[in-house]
Design a protein around this motif. Structure first.
Motif, PDB file in Angstrom:
ATOM      1  N   GLU A  39       0.832  -1.203   0.000  1.00  0.00           N
ATOM      2  CA  GLU A  39       0.000   0.000   0.000  1.00  0.00           C
ATOM      3  C   GLU A  39       0.867   1.253   0.000  1.00  0.00           C
ATOM      4  N   SER A  40       2.020   1.186  -0.641  1.00  0.00           N
ATOM      5  CA  SER A  40       2.930   2.325  -0.622  1.00  0.00           C
ATOM      6  C   SER A  40       3.477   2.614  -2.012  1.00  0.00           C
ATOM      7  N   ALA A  41       3.216   3.842  -2.476  1.00  0.00           N
ATOM      8  CA  ALA A  41       3.788   4.292  -3.757  1.00  0.00           C
ATOM      9  C   ALA A  41       5.116   4.978  -3.461  1.00  0.00           C
ATOM     10  N   ASP A  42       6.139   4.178  -3.219  1.00  0.00           N
ATOM     11  CA  ASP A  42       7.436   4.687  -2.797  1.00  0.00           C
ATOM     12  C   ASP A  42       8.417   4.718  -3.965  1.00  0.00           C
ATOM     13  N   SER A  43       9.708   4.574  -3.688  1.00  0.00           N
ATOM     14  CA  SER A  43      10.711   4.650  -4.759  1.00  0.00           C
ATOM     15  C   SER A  43      10.418   3.694  -5.903  1.00  0.00           C
ATOM     16  N   ARG A  44       9.816   2.552  -5.598  1.00  0.00           N
ATOM     17  CA  ARG A  44       9.517   1.556  -6.633  1.00  0.00           C
ATOM     18  C   ARG A  44       8.554   2.097  -7.684  1.00  0.00           C
ATOM     19  N   ALA A  45       7.697   3.043  -7.294  1.00  0.00           N
ATOM     20  CA  ALA A  45       6.678   3.567  -8.198  1.00  0.00           C
ATOM     21  C   ALA A  45       7.181   4.726  -9.056  1.00  0.00           C
ATOM     22  N   HIS A  46       8.463   5.088  -8.890  1.00  0.00           N
ATOM     23  CA  HIS A  46       8.983   6.260  -9.591  1.00  0.00           C
ATOM     24  C   HIS A  46      10.325   5.982 -10.269  1.00  0.00           C
ATOM     25  N   VAL A  47      10.589   4.727 -10.576  1.00  0.00           N
ATOM     26  CA  VAL A  47      11.888   4.363 -11.155  1.00  0.00           C
ATOM     27  C   VAL A  47      12.094   4.931 -12.558  1.00  0.00           C
TER      28      VAL A  47
ATOM     29  N   ASP B 170      11.606   8.164 -13.240  1.00  0.00           N
ATOM     30  CA  ASP B 170      11.885   9.598 -13.205  1.00  0.00           C
ATOM     31  C   ASP B 170      13.388   9.853 -13.328  1.00  0.00           C
ATOM     32  N   GLU B 171      13.793  11.112 -13.252  1.00  0.00           N
ATOM     33  CA  GLU B 171      15.202  11.466 -13.471  1.00  0.00           C
ATOM     34  C   GLU B 171      16.137  10.983 -12.374  1.00  0.00           C
ATOM     35  N   PHE B 172      15.562  10.570 -11.230  1.00  0.00           N
ATOM     36  CA  PHE B 172      16.384  10.079 -10.124  1.00  0.00           C
ATOM     37  C   PHE B 172      16.275   8.563  -9.951  1.00  0.00           C
ATOM     38  N   SER B 173      15.655   7.891 -10.900  1.00  0.00           N
ATOM     39  CA  SER B 173      15.435   6.434 -10.842  1.00  0.00           C
ATOM     40  C   SER B 173      14.694   6.021  -9.581  1.00  0.00           C
ATOM     41  N   GLY B 174      13.806   6.907  -9.115  1.00  0.00           N
ATOM     42  CA  GLY B 174      13.002   6.608  -7.933  1.00  0.00           C
ATOM     43  C   GLY B 174      13.644   7.007  -6.622  1.00  0.00           C
ATOM     44  N   THR B 175      14.903   7.393  -6.638  1.00  0.00           N
ATOM     45  CA  THR B 175      15.586   7.774  -5.399  1.00  0.00           C
ATOM     46  C   THR B 175      15.232   9.208  -5.008  1.00  0.00           C
ATOM     47  N   VAL B 176      15.580   9.571  -3.788  1.00  0.00           N
ATOM     48  CA  VAL B 176      15.268  10.902  -3.255  1.00  0.00           C
ATOM     49  C   VAL B 176      16.569  11.618  -2.904  1.00  0.00           C
ATOM     50  N   PRO B 177      16.815  12.800  -3.466  1.00  0.00           N
ATOM     51  CA  PRO B 177      18.006  13.568  -3.069  1.00  0.00           C
ATOM     52  C   PRO B 177      17.965  13.916  -1.581  1.00  0.00           C
ATOM     53  N   VAL B 178      19.103  13.799  -0.927  1.00  0.00           N
ATOM     54  CA  VAL B 178      19.176  14.126   0.500  1.00  0.00           C
ATOM     55  C   VAL B 178      18.757  15.575   0.740  1.00  0.00           C
ATOM     56  N   ASP B 179      19.013  16.453  -0.225  1.00  0.00           N
ATOM     57  CA  ASP B 179      18.643  17.865  -0.072  1.00  0.00           C
ATOM     58  C   ASP B 179      17.133  18.059   0.028  1.00  0.00           C
ATOM     59  N   ASP B 180      16.355  17.083  -0.429  1.00  0.00           N
ATOM     60  CA  ASP B 180      14.894  17.188  -0.364  1.00  0.00           C
ATOM     61  C   ASP B 180      14.319  16.587   0.913  1.00  0.00           C
ATOM     62  N   ILE B 181      15.168  16.076   1.780  1.00  0.00           N
ATOM     63  CA  ILE B 181      14.695  15.504   3.048  1.00  0.00           C
ATOM     64  C   ILE B 181      14.524  16.616   4.074  1.00  0.00           C
ATOM     65  N   ARG B 182      13.328  16.700   4.652  1.00  0.00           N
ATOM     66  CA  ARG B 182      13.018  17.748   5.620  1.00  0.00           C
ATOM     67  C   ARG B 182      13.513  17.415   7.020  1.00  0.00           C
ATOM     68  N   GLY B 183      13.611  16.139   7.340  1.00  0.00           N
ATOM     69  CA  GLY B 183      14.089  15.775   8.660  1.00  0.00           C
ATOM     70  C   GLY B 183      13.780  14.324   8.998  1.00  0.00           C
ATOM     71  N   LYS B 184      14.139  13.947  10.215  1.00  0.00           N
ATOM     72  CA  LYS B 184      13.994  12.581  10.713  1.00  0.00           C
ATOM     73  C   LYS B 184      12.815  12.497  11.682  1.00  0.00           C
ATOM     74  N   ALA B 185      11.892  11.583  11.424  1.00  0.00           N
ATOM     75  CA  ALA B 185      10.753  11.385  12.316  1.00  0.00           C
ATOM     76  C   ALA B 185      11.229  10.677  13.581  1.00  0.00           C
ATOM     77  N   VAL B 186      10.995  11.300  14.729  1.00  0.00           N
ATOM     78  CA  VAL B 186      11.532  10.765  15.971  1.00  0.00           C
ATOM     79  C   VAL B 186      10.485  10.433  17.031  1.00  0.00           C
ATOM     80  N   PHE B 187       9.270  11.047  16.923  1.00  0.00           N
ATOM     81  CA  PHE B 187       8.310  10.838  18.018  1.00  0.00           C
ATOM     82  C   PHE B 187       6.880  11.013  17.512  1.00  0.00           C
ATOM     83  N   LYS B 188       5.997  10.154  18.024  1.00  0.00           N
ATOM     84  CA  LYS B 188       4.557  10.321  17.777  1.00  0.00           C
ATOM     85  C   LYS B 188       3.992  11.139  18.937  1.00  0.00           C
ATOM     86  N   ILE B 189       3.404  12.280  18.596  1.00  0.00           N
ATOM     87  CA  ILE B 189       2.949  13.207  19.639  1.00  0.00           C
ATOM     88  C   ILE B 189       1.435  13.230  19.815  1.00  0.00           C
ATOM     89  N   TRP B 190       0.695  12.563  18.923  1.00  0.00           N
ATOM     90  CA  TRP B 190      -0.764  12.538  19.019  1.00  0.00           C
ATOM     91  C   TRP B 190      -1.295  11.444  18.115  1.00  0.00           C
TER      92      TRP B 190
END
Length: 275
Positions: free
Chosen positions: A229-237, A239-259
C-alpha cells in the motif's frame, strides 16, 4: 566666623542627605510603577517573543507533521477520514550527518512523478492564503508542499533490488532483515511491482520484484513499511532520479509520535542492513 562656616557645612550635608533620600524615593516609585505595568500592555511583547521562538524552532530544529495515509502502517497510522498520527520531525540530525538505512524520514516530492497527484492545501482566497502562509512560518499550518514519509532502505552508492528466494529486499546482494515491513500478499516469483508502459508505469501492488537500481551519491532509496500500500521509490523508477530521493529534499527525521494520546511514543529506526 568659624561658627558660621561650620553651620554652612552642616546645613549642606543635611541638604545632600535629604536630596539623596528624595531621589531614592523617586527611583523606588519608578521601579514600583514599572513593575505594576498592566498585563494587557505586556501581552503583545510576550506574543512577539513566543512567535520568534516558534519560527526559529520550525526553521532550525523541527516541526510536527500529520500522517495522511496508510503507507507506513503499522509503524505510523493514517488513513482517509481517520485521525492520523501526529509526528515530530527533527532537522538537526541531518545538519551534522546523512540519513542512514532504517531512518524514517519526511521529504518533499523530488520530481513530477511524485507530485502529479498533489493538490495545494492553500485557499483560493488571496487573503486567507496569505494568513495560511503566515501561520505556516510559525509551524501552526502545514507547509504548501507535497511532504511524504518513508523509511530509508539504501543510501548513495548501494544497489537495491528485490527479491531473494524468500521475497526479501536485497542491498548489495544481501537480504535485509525488516521486522517492521508488512506484506498483505505472498511473494510470487516473477511478478514485478511495476511495468513500464507508454506514458509511465503500471503498478501491481501485489508484485514485489524490482531493480536492480544503483542509488546515486547524495540520494537515498525509500520504501513504506506497508509494502503493498505504498507508492514509494519503486513507483517512480522512471523519473530522473530512478526513484531515489536527493538528500537535499529531506526535511528531517521522524523521531516521536505526539498525538493521539494512545499512540504517543518514539519512532524507532532499525537498520535493516545490520543483520
Amino acid at each position: 566666623m568659624a561658627d558660621d562656616i561650620d553651620s554652612v557645612r552642616v546645613s549642606g550635608a543635611d541638604g545632600e542627605r535629604a536630596g539623596g533620600a528624595t531621589l531614592g524615593r523617586r527611583r523606588a516609585r519608578a521601579k514600583k510603577q514599572k513593575k505594576q505595568r498592566p498585563f494587557w500592555q505586556e501581552l503583545p511583547i510576550l506574543i512577539v517573543i513566543a512567535a520568534v521562538i516558534a519560527a526559529l524552532v520550525v526553521t532550525f530544529i523541527g516541526r510536527p507533521y500529520v500522517i495522511p495515509s496508510q503507507s507506513m502502517e503499522p509503524t505510523l497510522h493514517g488513513c482517509t477520514g481517520c485521525t492520523g498520527d501526529r509526528i515530530y520531525v527533527e532537522k538537526l540530525s541531518y545538519d551534522f550527518g546523512d540519513p542512514k538505512p532504517g531512518d524514517v524520514v519526511v521529504f518533499v516530492g523530488p520530481s513530477h512523478s511524485w507530485n502529479k497527484a498533489y493538490r495545494s492545501n492553500r485557499s483560493d482566497n488571496v487573503v486567507v492564503r496569505g494568513v495560511q502562509n503566515f501561520f505556516s512560518f510559525f509551524g501552526l499550518v502545514p507547509p504548501d508542499e507535497n511532504d511524504l514519509v518513508k523509511r530509508v532502505i539504501a543510501t548513495g552508492g548501494q544497489t537495491v533490488q528485490c527479491c531473494d528466494a524468500e521475497g526479501r529486499v536485497m542491498v548489495d546482494g544481501k537480504a535485509l532483515d525488516e521486522p517492521y515491513a508488512r506484506y498483505i500478499a505472498p511473494y510470487q516469483q516473477g511478478l514485478p511491482y511495476s511495468v513500464k508502459i507508454p506514458g509511465g508505469l503500471s503498478i501491481n501492488p501485489r508484485g514485489r520484484e524490482f531493480g536492480p537500481v544503483q542509488v546515486p551519491e547524495g540520494n537515498v532509496w525509500v520504501m513504506g513499511d506497508n509494502r503493498n500500500e505504498s507508492a514509494d521509490s519503486r513507483a517512480h523508477v522512471d523519473d530522473e532520479f530512478s526513484g531515489t530521493v536527493p538528500v537535499d529534499d529531506i526535511r528531517g527525521k521522524a523521531v516521536f509520535k505526539i498525538w493521539p494520546p494512545s499512540r504517543i511514543g518514539p519512532i524507532h529506526g532499525q537498520d535493516p542492513q545490520a543483520n
